[in-house]
Design a protein around this motif. Structure first.
Motif, short mmCIF file in Angstrom:
data_model
loop_
_atom_site.label_atom_id
_atom_site.label_comp_id
_atom_site.label_asym_id
_atom_site.label_seq_id
_atom_site.Cartn_x
_atom_site.Cartn_y
_atom_site.Cartn_z
N MET A 1 0.84 -1.19 0.00
CA MET A 1 0.00 0.00 0.00
C MET A 1 0.88 1.24 0.00
O MET A 1 1.80 1.36 0.78
N SER A 2 0.58 2.18 -0.89
CA SER A 2 1.44 3.35 -1.03
C SER A 2 1.05 4.48 -0.08
O SER A 2 1.82 5.40 0.12
N GLY A 3 -0.16 4.46 0.48
CA GLY A 3 -0.59 5.55 1.35
C GLY A 3 -1.05 6.77 0.57
O GLY A 3 -1.30 7.81 1.15
N LEU A 4 -1.15 6.65 -0.75
CA LEU A 4 -1.55 7.76 -1.61
C LEU A 4 -2.93 7.48 -2.18
O LEU A 4 -3.33 6.33 -2.30
N PRO A 5 -3.66 8.53 -2.55
CA PRO A 5 -4.97 8.33 -3.18
C PRO A 5 -4.83 7.45 -4.42
O PRO A 5 -3.89 7.60 -5.20
N THR A 6 -5.77 6.57 -4.61
CA THR A 6 -5.69 5.61 -5.72
C THR A 6 -6.36 6.12 -6.99
O THR A 6 -6.26 5.46 -8.02
N ASP A 7 -7.01 7.28 -6.94
CA ASP A 7 -7.69 7.77 -8.15
C ASP A 7 -6.74 8.42 -9.14
O ASP A 7 -7.15 8.77 -10.24
#
Length: 179
Positions: free
Chosen positions: A1-7
């Motif tokens: 998981m990158s911890g960044l928004p996935t959109d």
């Protein structure tokens, strides 16, 4: 998981993030708000971002100089140079306390402003704008609070959408007094 928004499609490797497609800064509402949120979250994590911008914004780009600058920016090279020259980690950020948020703003050279948001309506709007928000979903008090945040350049309002600008820094440099 990158911890960044996935959109926003991206690839993260360590402290580097690469965005393969362009991000719309041209003021196209939802897409611009998503792009700004993505860059804000990258800034809060202290990530190096490779990205390019599309669109000519109608708003003042200096409000975004706390975000990692793009590799390409439509328009004049002077705007891109100013963004690169003005960018610095920690030039705009917020810290949360019990019942308040403190914002440090040093985006303008030679100035520093510390703002405390402690009014419940301002706090609610600031929290709501963590995610891109359509203005028509807000009640009149919420829209007024967003207007106040935008006037202080703590929120970007574009084509009926709004998003908060100050990141919450999650990784402080050593020494943290460097900010």
């Amino acid at each position: 998981m990158s911890g960044l928004p996935t959109d926003v499609p991206h690839r993260r490797t360590g402290v580097r993030v690469e965005v393969p497609g362009p991000l719309d800064l041209g003021g196209q509402g939802r897409e611009t708000a998503r792009a700004v949120r993505f860059l804000r979250e990258c800034a809060g994590l202290g990530l190096r971002v490779t990205w390019r911008a599309v669109g000519r914004p109608a708003y003042d780009l200096s409000a975004l100089r706390h975000l990692p600058p793009p590799d390409e920016l439509p328009g004049s090279g002077a705007e891109l140079s100013a963004w690169r020259d003005g960018y610095g980690f920690g030039t705009l950020y917020h810290r949360r306390g019990p019942g308040f948020v403190t914002v440090m703003d040093r985006r303008e050279p030679g100035t520093a402003a510390r703002l405390t948001l402690d009014h419940p309506d301002l706090l609610a709007a600031f929290d709501r704008l963590h995610d891109p928000t359509p203005l028509d979903l807000l009640d009149p008090t919420g829209r007024e609070a967003v207007g106040l945040l935008a006037a202080e350049r703590l929120a970007l309002v574009s084509e009926g959408w709004a998003v908060s600008l100050p990141p919450r820094i999650r990784r402080w440099p050593v020494p943290c007094t460097a900010i």
